[in-house]
Design a protein around this motif. Structure first.
Motif, PDB file in Angstrom:
ATOM      1  N   THR A  51      36.250  67.588  -6.457  1.00 15.42           N
ATOM      2  CA  THR A  51      35.680  69.428  -5.965  1.00 15.42           C
ATOM      3  C   THR A  51      35.480  69.569  -6.563  1.00 15.42           C
ATOM      4  O   THR A  51      34.016  70.680  -5.949  1.00 15.42           O
ATOM      5  CB  THR A  51      37.173  69.645  -5.532  1.00 15.42           C
ATOM      6  N   LEU A  52      35.764  70.338  -7.697  1.00 15.82           N
ATOM      7  CA  LEU A  52      34.714  71.511  -8.406  1.00 15.82           C
ATOM      8  C   LEU A  52      33.188  70.789  -8.646  1.00 15.82           C
ATOM      9  O   LEU A  52      32.482  72.068  -8.355  1.00 15.82           O
ATOM     10  CB  LEU A  52      35.151  71.840  -9.373  1.00 15.82           C
ATOM     11  N   SER A  53      33.390  69.757  -9.117  1.00 13.36           N
ATOM     12  CA  SER A  53      32.137  68.980  -9.366  1.00 13.36           C
ATOM     13  C   SER A  53      30.858  69.357  -8.271  1.00 13.36           C
ATOM     14  O   SER A  53      29.749  69.568  -8.540  1.00 13.36           O
ATOM     15  CB  SER A  53      32.213  67.606 -10.441  1.00 13.36           C
ATOM     16  N   ILE A  54      31.245  68.580  -7.377  1.00  8.57           N
ATOM     17  CA  ILE A  54      30.813  68.008  -6.025  1.00  8.57           C
ATOM     18  C   ILE A  54      30.257  69.961  -5.427  1.00  8.57           C
ATOM     19  O   ILE A  54      29.049  69.979  -5.322  1.00  8.57           O
ATOM     20  CB  ILE A  54      31.561  67.901  -4.224  1.00  8.57           C
ATOM     21  N   ALA A  55      31.455  70.763  -5.932  1.00  5.69           N
ATOM     22  CA  ALA A  55      30.897  72.024  -5.317  1.00  5.69           C
ATOM     23  C   ALA A  55      29.889  72.578  -5.622  1.00  5.69           C
ATOM     24  O   ALA A  55      28.685  73.588  -5.625  1.00  5.69           O
ATOM     25  CB  ALA A  55      32.059  73.167  -5.295  1.00  5.69           C
ATOM     26  N   VAL A  56      29.636  72.468  -7.197  1.00  2.00           N
ATOM     27  CA  VAL A  56      29.001  73.279  -8.338  1.00  2.00           C
ATOM     28  C   VAL A  56      27.788  72.276  -8.219  1.00  2.00           C
ATOM     29  O   VAL A  56      26.518  72.954  -7.710  1.00  2.00           O
ATOM     30  CB  VAL A  56      29.286  72.677  -9.762  1.00  2.00           C
ATOM     31  N   MET A  57      28.011  70.851  -7.671  1.00  2.86           N
ATOM     32  CA  MET A  57      26.232  70.616  -7.382  1.00  2.86           C
ATOM     33  C   MET A  57      25.935  70.665  -6.650  1.00  2.86           C
ATOM     34  O   MET A  57      24.477  70.969  -6.024  1.00  2.86           O
ATOM     35  CB  MET A  57      26.678  69.106  -7.715  1.00  2.86           C
ATOM     36  N   GLU A  58      26.451  70.920  -5.470  1.00  2.00           N
ATOM     37  CA  GLU A  58      25.981  71.436  -4.110  1.00  2.00           C
ATOM     38  C   GLU A  58      25.381  72.939  -3.597  1.00  2.00           C
ATOM     39  O   GLU A  58      23.865  72.812  -3.417  1.00  2.00           O
ATOM     40  CB  GLU A  58      26.842  71.019  -2.762  1.00  2.00           C
ATOM     41  N   LEU A  59      26.100  73.620  -4.406  1.00  2.00           N
ATOM     42  CA  LEU A  59      25.950  74.838  -4.593  1.00  2.00           C
ATOM     43  C   LEU A  59      24.685  75.283  -5.695  1.00  2.00           C
ATOM     44  O   LEU A  59      23.182  75.581  -4.920  1.00  2.00           O
ATOM     45  CB  LEU A  59      26.590  75.674  -5.580  1.00  2.00           C
ATOM     46  N   ILE A  60      23.986  74.630  -6.550  1.00  2.00           N
ATOM     47  CA  ILE A  60      23.258  74.570  -6.967  1.00  2.00           C
ATOM     48  C   ILE A  60      21.523  73.734  -6.854  1.00  2.00           C
ATOM     49  O   ILE A  60      20.824  74.387  -6.196  1.00  2.00           O
ATOM     50  CB  ILE A  60      23.303  73.728  -8.519  1.00  2.00           C
ATOM     51  N   ASP A  61      21.910  72.056  -6.191  1.00  2.00           N
ATOM     52  CA  ASP A  61      20.914  72.088  -5.223  1.00  2.00           C
ATOM     53  C   ASP A  61      20.356  72.613  -4.531  1.00  2.00           C
ATOM     54  O   ASP A  61      19.269  72.779  -3.453  1.00  2.00           O
ATOM     55  CB  ASP A  61      21.912  70.393  -4.842  1.00  2.00           C
ATOM     56  N   ASN A  62      21.020  73.392  -3.435  1.00  2.37           N
ATOM     57  CA  ASN A  62      20.550  74.200  -2.110  1.00  2.37           C
ATOM     58  C   ASN A  62      20.385  74.741  -2.582  1.00  2.37           C
ATOM     59  O   ASN A  62      19.444  75.389  -1.823  1.00  2.37           O
ATOM     60  CB  ASN A  62      22.088  74.240  -0.787  1.00  2.37           C
ATOM     61  N   GLY A  63      20.915  75.956  -3.399  1.00  2.00           N
ATOM     62  CA  GLY A  63      20.182  76.633  -4.129  1.00  2.00           C
ATOM     63  C   GLY A  63      18.819  77.121  -4.162  1.00  2.00           C
ATOM     64  O   GLY A  63      18.291  77.741  -4.216  1.00  2.00           O
ATOM     65  N   VAL A  64      18.654  75.716  -5.379  1.00  2.36           N
ATOM     66  CA  VAL A  64      17.152  74.995  -5.670  1.00  2.36           C
ATOM     67  C   VAL A  64      16.404  75.248  -4.366  1.00  2.36           C
ATOM     68  O   VAL A  64      15.364  75.832  -4.184  1.00  2.36           O
ATOM     69  CB  VAL A  64      17.252  74.169  -6.452  1.00  2.36           C
ATOM     70  N   ILE A  65      16.459  74.791  -3.238  1.00  3.92           N
ATOM     71  CA  ILE A  65      15.434  74.248  -1.893  1.00  3.92           C
ATOM     72  C   ILE A  65      15.556  75.109  -1.779  1.00  3.92           C
ATOM     73  O   ILE A  65      14.228  75.659  -0.992  1.00  3.92           O
ATOM     74  CB  ILE A  65      16.690  73.340  -1.107  1.00  3.92           C
ATOM     75  N   LEU A  66      16.895  76.430  -1.345  1.00  3.20           N
ATOM     76  CA  LEU A  66      16.738  77.214  -0.814  1.00  3.20           C
ATOM     77  C   LEU A  66      15.570  78.648  -1.166  1.00  3.20           C
ATOM     78  O   LEU A  66      14.679  79.204  -0.052  1.00  3.20           O
ATOM     79  CB  LEU A  66      17.779  78.422  -0.842  1.00  3.20           C
ATOM     80  N   VAL A  67      15.356  78.241  -2.720  1.00  3.26           N
ATOM     81  CA  VAL A  67      14.427  79.360  -2.978  1.00  3.26           C
ATOM     82  C   VAL A  67      13.178  79.135  -3.176  1.00  3.26           C
ATOM     83  O   VAL A  67      12.592  79.936  -3.710  1.00  3.26           O
ATOM     84  CB  VAL A  67      15.312  80.385  -4.652  1.00  3.26           C
TER      85      VAL A  67
END
Length: 163
Positions: free
Chosen positions: A96-112
């Protein structure tokens, strides 16, 4: 009672867990990255095929990233002969924590990233931004996994079932 098979029963909170090294953290993060990448790509392809906008496509991609990430762990734990309910709890605890961090960073990079959210599957920007966002997410998530493994959490929970 063997406490090593019960999630969350780590009585020595100060001693590092066996395998709390960078190589183990990298392997755990690569495992997470695999599920996330499969889910992300399938979600983006499906959202694009259905003509959905950015928000529903991103939500689908994140949901599929969690689904595939958990499924990879679940498969391995089930192979160890553990019942489904326990294996499911292990997958949740491990990923859970690993995927959550991965998704937050991954989508954050694409968003900006300028124009990345509007890039289509046929454009190089889509694939380049996705690949680089996953590289950044891997770099941020690896130390998180090292930290959790060192405390007997995260993928350390899964390793109890590999023996």
């Amino acid at each position: 009672m063997d406490h090593s098979t019960h999630i969350g029963h780590d009585h020595d909170h100060h001693a590092p867990a066996p395998g709390a090294d960078w190589a183990t953290a990298v392997r755990a993060t690569l495992h997470c990255l695999t599920g996330c990448a499969v889910g992300e790509v399938l979600g983006m392809v499906a959202g694009t095929a259905f003509g959905w906008g950015n928000l529903p496509t991103t939500l689908l991609a994140v949901a599929l990233a969690f689904l595939f990430g958990y499924s990879l762990t679940l498969r391995g734990v089930l192979r160890a002969g553990v019942g489904f309910r326990t294996a499911f709890r292990v997958a949740l605890a491990a990923d859970t924590l690993s995927i959550a961090v991965m998704e937050l960073i991954d989508n954050g990079v694409i968003l900006v990233w300028p124009s990345a959210m509007d890039a289509t599957l046929g454009e190089p920007l889509f694939w380049i931004s996705l690949a680089l966002s996953l590289v950044v997410a891997f770099a941020v998530t690896t130390p998180v996994n090292k930290w959790t493994i060192g405390r007997g959490r995260g993928h350390a929970v899964v390793h109890r079932y590999h023996h």
